[in-house]
Write a protein that holds these residues in place. Structure first.
Motif, PDB file in Angstrom:
ATOM      1  N   UNK A 237      24.590  20.770  76.718  1.00 12.96           N
ATOM      2  CA  UNK A 237      23.402  20.999  75.889  1.00 12.96           C
ATOM      3  C   UNK A 237      23.386  22.380  75.235  1.00 12.96           C
ATOM      4  N   UNK A 238      24.415  23.179  75.474  1.00 11.29           N
ATOM      5  CA  UNK A 238      24.401  24.587  75.053  1.00 11.29           C
ATOM      6  C   UNK A 238      24.117  24.772  73.568  1.00 11.29           C
ATOM      7  N   UNK A 239      24.587  23.857  72.731  1.00 16.91           N
ATOM      8  CA  UNK A 239      24.452  24.028  71.285  1.00 16.91           C
ATOM      9  C   UNK A 239      23.286  23.249  70.681  1.00 16.91           C
ATOM     10  N   UNK A 240      22.462  22.627  71.534  1.00 18.65           N
ATOM     11  CA  UNK A 240      21.337  21.847  70.995  1.00 18.65           C
ATOM     12  C   UNK A 240      20.025  22.178  71.715  1.00 18.65           C
ATOM     13  N   UNK A 241      19.952  23.332  72.347  1.00 22.36           N
ATOM     14  CA  UNK A 241      18.772  23.670  73.140  1.00 22.36           C
ATOM     15  C   UNK A 241      17.486  23.693  72.317  1.00 22.36           C
ATOM     16  N   UNK A 242      17.610  24.026  71.039  1.00 18.20           N
ATOM     17  CA  UNK A 242      16.410  24.099  70.203  1.00 18.20           C
ATOM     18  C   UNK A 242      15.757  22.731  69.991  1.00 18.20           C
ATOM     19  N   UNK A 243      16.492  21.661  70.307  1.00 22.33           N
ATOM     20  CA  UNK A 243      15.960  20.304  70.129  1.00 22.33           C
ATOM     21  C   UNK A 243      15.275  19.767  71.393  1.00 22.33           C
ATOM     22  N   UNK A 244      15.413  20.466  72.475  1.00 23.54           N
ATOM     23  CA  UNK A 244      14.910  19.998  73.768  1.00 23.54           C
ATOM     24  C   UNK A 244      13.404  19.746  73.722  1.00 23.54           C
ATOM     25  N   UNK A 245      13.017  18.517  74.047  1.00 22.27           N
ATOM     26  CA  UNK A 245      11.606  18.163  74.112  1.00 22.27           C
ATOM     27  C   UNK A 245      10.905  18.041  72.775  1.00 22.27           C
ATOM     28  N   UNK A 294      31.654  13.324  76.504  1.00 21.27           N
ATOM     29  CA  UNK A 294      30.200  13.187  76.446  1.00 21.27           C
ATOM     30  C   UNK A 294      29.542  14.220  75.527  1.00 21.27           C
ATOM     31  N   UNK A 295      30.039  15.438  75.558  1.00 22.20           N
ATOM     32  CA  UNK A 295      29.391  16.522  74.808  1.00 22.20           C
ATOM     33  C   UNK A 295      29.303  16.239  73.307  1.00 22.20           C
ATOM     34  N   UNK A 296      30.392  15.910  72.608  1.00 23.88           N
ATOM     35  CA  UNK A 296      30.270  15.688  71.160  1.00 23.88           C
ATOM     36  C   UNK A 296      29.390  14.491  70.809  1.00 23.88           C
ATOM     37  N   UNK A 297      29.429  13.454  71.605  1.00 28.85           N
ATOM     38  CA  UNK A 297      28.593  12.284  71.319  1.00 28.85           C
ATOM     39  C   UNK A 297      27.118  12.597  71.563  1.00 28.85           C
ATOM     40  N   UNK A 299      25.668  15.629  71.554  1.00 26.95           N
ATOM     41  CA  UNK A 299      25.215  16.585  70.545  1.00 26.95           C
ATOM     42  C   UNK A 299      24.889  15.890  69.227  1.00 26.95           C
ATOM     43  N   UNK A 300      25.765  14.989  68.838  1.00 23.90           N
ATOM     44  CA  UNK A 300      25.578  14.314  67.553  1.00 23.90           C
ATOM     45  C   UNK A 300      24.286  13.505  67.547  1.00 23.90           C
ATOM     46  N   UNK A 301      24.064  12.730  68.605  1.00 22.94           N
ATOM     47  CA  UNK A 301      22.855  11.908  68.657  1.00 22.94           C
ATOM     48  C   UNK A 301      21.599  12.770  68.720  1.00 22.94           C
ATOM     49  N   UNK A 302      21.632  13.818  69.508  1.00 22.39           N
ATOM     50  CA  UNK A 302      20.459  14.695  69.625  1.00 22.39           C
ATOM     51  C   UNK A 302      20.104  15.291  68.264  1.00 22.39           C
ATOM     52  N   UNK A 303      21.090  15.820  67.567  1.00 21.06           N
ATOM     53  CA  UNK A 303      20.831  16.450  66.267  1.00 21.06           C
ATOM     54  C   UNK A 303      20.320  15.439  65.243  1.00 21.06           C
ATOM     55  N   UNK A 304      20.894  14.249  65.254  1.00 17.59           N
ATOM     56  CA  UNK A 304      20.507  13.240  64.270  1.00 17.59           C
ATOM     57  C   UNK A 304      19.153  12.603  64.590  1.00 17.59           C
ATOM     58  N   UNK A 305      18.820  12.518  65.872  1.00 16.38           N
ATOM     59  CA  UNK A 305      17.570  11.871  66.283  1.00 16.38           C
ATOM     60  C   UNK A 305      16.372  12.825  66.264  1.00 16.38           C
ATOM     61  N   UNK A 306      16.608  14.106  66.323  1.00 17.72           N
ATOM     62  CA  UNK A 306      15.563  15.076  66.652  1.00 17.72           C
ATOM     63  C   UNK A 306      14.497  15.222  65.567  1.00 17.72           C
ATOM     64  N   UNK A 307      13.283  15.475  66.034  1.00 18.94           N
ATOM     65  CA  UNK A 307      12.175  15.820  65.143  1.00 18.94           C
ATOM     66  C   UNK A 307      12.187  17.298  64.766  1.00 18.94           C
ATOM     67  N   UNK A 308      13.059  18.056  65.414  1.00 14.24           N
ATOM     68  CA  UNK A 308      13.077  19.504  65.198  1.00 14.24           C
ATOM     69  C   UNK A 308      13.497  19.841  63.772  1.00 14.24           C
ATOM     70  N   UNK A 309      12.762  20.753  63.171  1.00 12.96           N
ATOM     71  CA  UNK A 309      13.105  21.249  61.834  1.00 12.96           C
ATOM     72  C   UNK A 309      13.280  22.754  61.931  1.00 12.96           C
ATOM     73  N   UNK A 310      14.463  23.235  61.591  1.00 16.74           N
ATOM     74  CA  UNK A 310      14.741  24.675  61.709  1.00 16.74           C
ATOM     75  C   UNK A 310      14.089  25.459  60.581  1.00 16.74           C
TER      76      UNK A 310
END
Length: 310
Positions: A237-245, A294-297, A299-310
């Motif tokens: 999760x190191x590269x997608x922490x901003x999407x958590x929750x 597991x990590x690349x798959x 990460x990809x799903x989290x980034x694509x699914x997330x409601x987070x907007x940077x």
């Protein structure tokens, strides 16, 4: 009473047509039958192997449980008028060609603590996943592979999404064997919530796609769980922490899964896949219980699914 299967009992059935009589001899399964008879006659108490009924004799059971015990169907095979040579041959085969016990079956036999029952009960309660959706096949579920997948769900929410596989699951059981039942209740609640929302949002469109097969479904589960609840961070999760929750954008999720499913089902080589999905497709072809896959798959799903907007 736990609704579990037992091995077949083999009988030699001797039929005498002239006297119209029949006798049966037990070829294989005598200990099972003796245990059943002795329990029914009040000579045995149930052990901690069955926590719900620990220490009870037959007469101590509720009437409904007595009825369940008496109505249980024992699978039987009859060897009609077989001679001694045939009986001995069959007995030898039964005891020589046994199926190797799976790691999940070994854990179920070894552990009696709440960690086992929390995971096992969840797998039983979610039989829709196995019987209807075939996320783990019925055949594999008989060998308790579905319990292994359920254990991975629990591990993900409790420890984070990392290396998996049977050895890792066994380590989890060992490390959590002293935890009380109450420890697992909030984990179970989250498991149920994540599974319910995945089925509600995705079953109609993706039940027959690779994402409703065990390895991909686990990554899908982890991505949704991270976005809905979050769980302990690690190198996955190191590269997608901003999407958590941050929640799931289900429209985006459905669009992305549709594209990925098409790529996975097409069998394209990595170089032929859409460049956006190439890393996911490549990782899907490697050992699926390692972090490197597991990590690349994830990460990809989290980034694509997330409601987070940077």
């Amino acid at each position: 009473m736990n609704d579990l299967p037992i091995p077949q009992v083999f009988f030699r059935t001797k039929i005498n047509a002239s006297t119209q009589t029949m006798t049966r001899e037990v070829v294989d399964g005598q200990q099972r039958l003796r245990a059943i008879i002795e329990f029914a006659s009040g000579k045995l108490k149930l052990t901690s192997k069955s926590p719900k009924f620990k220490g009870l004799t037959y007469s101590d059971l509720e009437l409904s449980d007595q009825e369940a015990f008496l109505s249980y169907k024992i699978p039987c095979v009859q060897l009609i008028n077989s001679d001694n040579a045939m009986v001995l041959e069959i007995f030898a085969r039964l005891n020589s060609y046994s199926v190797k016990v799976t790691p999940s079956e070994l854990r179920h036999a070894e552990y009696i603590e709440p960690v086992k029952w929390a995971i096992y009960d969840a797998a039983r309660d979610w039989k829709y996943l196995w019987n209807e959706l075939k996320i783990v096949s019925v055949r594999e579920s008989v060998r308790m592979k579905n319990v292994s997948l359920m254990a991975e769900f629990f591990m993900t929410l409790d420890l984070g999404f990392g290396d998996g596989g049977e050895a890792t699951i066994t380590k989890f059981y060992k490390n959590k064997k002293t935890e009380p039942e109450s420890y697992f209740l909030p984990i179970r609640k989250k498991v149920d919530d994540v599974l319910e929302v995945i089925i509600d949002k995705l079953e109609e469109d993706f039940a027959d796609t690779p994402f409703f097969d065990g390895p991909n479904f686990l990554v899908l589960f982890a991505a949704v769980a991270y976005l809905v609840y979050g769980f302990p961070d690690n190198r996955v999760t190191a590269d997608v922490k901003e999407h958590k929750g941050k929640g799931v954008n289900w429209k985006n999720a459905i669009d992305v899964l549709a594209e990925l499913s098409q790529e996975l089902e097409s069998g394209n080589n990595d170089e032929d896949a859409d460049v956006r999905h190439a890393e996911f497709i490549s990782a899907s072809k490697s050992t699926t219980h390692r972090v490197s896959s597991r990590k690349p798959r994830f990460e990809y799903l989290v980034k694509e699914f997330s409601n987070y907007v940077s």
